[in-house]
Enzyme design. Sequence first.
Site, PDB file in Angstrom:
ATOM      1  N   GLY A 138       0.779  -1.243   0.000  1.00 34.42           N
ATOM      2  CA  GLY A 138       0.000   0.000   0.000  1.00 34.42           C
ATOM      3  C   GLY A 138       0.803   1.281   0.000  1.00 34.42           C
ATOM      4  N   ASP A 178      -4.392   2.240  11.174  1.00 32.84           N
ATOM      5  CA  ASP A 178      -5.800   1.974  11.509  1.00 32.84           C
ATOM      6  C   ASP A 178      -5.859   1.565  12.987  1.00 32.84           C
ATOM      7  OD1 ASP A 178      -8.500   1.342  11.327  1.00 32.84           O
ATOM      8  OD2 ASP A 178      -8.220  -0.440  10.124  1.00 32.84           O
ATOM      9  N   PHE A 231     -13.637   3.185   5.072  1.00 30.39           N
ATOM     10  CA  PHE A 231     -12.744   2.339   4.291  1.00 30.39           C
ATOM     11  C   PHE A 231     -12.343   3.085   3.021  1.00 30.39           C
ATOM     12  CE2 PHE A 231     -11.330  -1.036   1.499  1.00 30.39           C
ATOM     13  CZ  PHE A 231     -10.551  -1.783   2.370  1.00 30.39           C
ATOM     14  N   VAL A 232     -11.046   3.311   2.870  1.00 29.31           N
ATOM     15  CA  VAL A 232     -10.557   4.092   1.734  1.00 29.31           C
ATOM     16  C   VAL A 232      -9.746   3.222   0.779  1.00 29.31           C
ATOM     17  CG1 VAL A 232     -10.566   6.352   2.871  1.00 29.31           C
ATOM     18  CG2 VAL A 232      -8.578   4.863   3.133  1.00 29.31           C
ATOM     19  N   ARG A 240      -5.733   0.268  -6.532  1.00 32.57           N
ATOM     20  CA  ARG A 240      -4.445   0.843  -6.090  1.00 32.57           C
ATOM     21  C   ARG A 240      -3.974   1.965  -7.010  1.00 32.57           C
ATOM     22  NH1 ARG A 240      -2.202  -2.460  -2.052  1.00 32.57           N
ATOM     23  NH2 ARG A 240      -2.448  -4.693  -2.318  1.00 32.57           N
TER      24      ARG A 240
HETATM   25  P1  5GP Z   1      -3.692  -1.675  11.345  1.00 33.28           P
HETATM   26  O1  5GP Z   1      -2.770  -2.778  11.743  1.00 33.28           O
HETATM   27  O2  5GP Z   1      -3.248  -0.309  11.760  1.00 33.28           O
HETATM   28  O3  5GP Z   1      -5.115  -1.951  11.772  1.00 33.28           O
HETATM   29  O4  5GP Z   1      -3.833  -1.733   9.774  1.00 33.28           O
HETATM   30  C1  5GP Z   1      -2.891  -1.306   8.894  1.00 33.28           C
HETATM   31  C2  5GP Z   1      -3.174  -1.896   7.528  1.00 33.28           C
HETATM   32  O5  5GP Z   1      -4.568  -2.181   7.331  1.00 33.28           O
HETATM   33  C3  5GP Z   1      -2.829  -0.902   6.449  1.00 33.28           C
HETATM   34  O6  5GP Z   1      -1.490  -1.013   6.082  1.00 33.28           O
HETATM   35  C4  5GP Z   1      -3.766  -1.293   5.333  1.00 33.28           C
HETATM   36  O7  5GP Z   1      -3.182  -2.318   4.573  1.00 33.28           O
HETATM   37  C5  5GP Z   1      -4.981  -1.846   6.038  1.00 33.28           C
HETATM   38  N1  5GP Z   1      -6.075  -0.873   6.125  1.00 33.28           N
HETATM   39  C6  5GP Z   1      -6.520  -0.238   7.235  1.00 33.28           C
HETATM   40  N2  5GP Z   1      -7.519   0.600   6.939  1.00 33.28           N
HETATM   41  C7  5GP Z   1      -7.697   0.516   5.601  1.00 33.28           C
HETATM   42  C8  5GP Z   1      -8.585   1.187   4.677  1.00 33.28           C
HETATM   43  O8  5GP Z   1      -9.418   2.042   5.014  1.00 33.28           O
HETATM   44  N3  5GP Z   1      -8.458   0.836   3.369  1.00 33.28           N
HETATM   45  C9  5GP Z   1      -7.572  -0.082   2.926  1.00 33.28           C
HETATM   46  N4  5GP Z   1      -7.552  -0.327   1.619  1.00 33.28           N
HETATM   47  N5  5GP Z   1      -6.718  -0.718   3.762  1.00 33.28           N
HETATM   48  C10 5GP Z   1      -6.786  -0.417   5.086  1.00 33.28           C
END
Ligand code: 5GP
Length: 178
Positions: free
Chosen positions: A43, A101, A150-151, A163
């Site tokens: 990402g 996130d 969700f983006v 992407r």
């Molecule tokens: P965390 O471990 O902080 O919950 O999540 C990090 C990863 O979750 C990010 O690197 C991404 O891959 C995915 N992620 C979290 N929120 C989103 C979102 O809104 N959209 C997308 N496409 N991926 C997300």
Amino acid sequence: MDRPLQVLISESDLQRRIAELATEIDRDYQDKTPLLCIGVLKGSVFFMVDLLKRVKVPVVIDFLQTSSYRSGTTPGEVRIRKDVDVAIRGRHVLIIEDIVDTGHTLSTVLGLFRFRGAASVKLCALLDKHEAREVPVSVDYSGFPIDNVFVVGYGLDLDERYRELPYIGVYDGDPSED
Ligand code: 5GP
């Protein structure tokens, strides 16, 4: 035909903010080079390229891949799927991530590089969903705070799609039903 997406952050707003982040990084790392920039696959790739084209301090780049979002593992359990190739000890490390996130991924990644003896470890994240945080993570260079939606786009995917969009869009639907 793809589902229409609502533009959350336009291409020009992204590029303007990225230029500001590059200036901050240049200021902070003038005497700490080469800066080891580690992108979290996949990402962060679009963001990392645009950011590092603007950064003027000398950098070395590498990549890390963690377990993917909604992978079926227990929330909070983060696996390293691809590790970096370079030695970390004594280096100034900047982790480059698309979005923070819950914070589980970055908390694990930052801890790993500190454990390996980096001289410093900082985090640069394009997007910060601070309301969704489950574990504390401090974002040293933060592009945009966003709501808990969700983006997709600009590197961020839904099942590997979207992407390539040059902007960040809000996915208007249930991501699990796409
Ligand atoms: P965390 O471990 O902080 O919950 O999540 C990090 C990863 O979750 C990010 O690197 C991404 O891959 C995915 N992620 C979290 N929120 C989103 C979102 O809104 N959209 C997308 N496409 N991926 C997300």
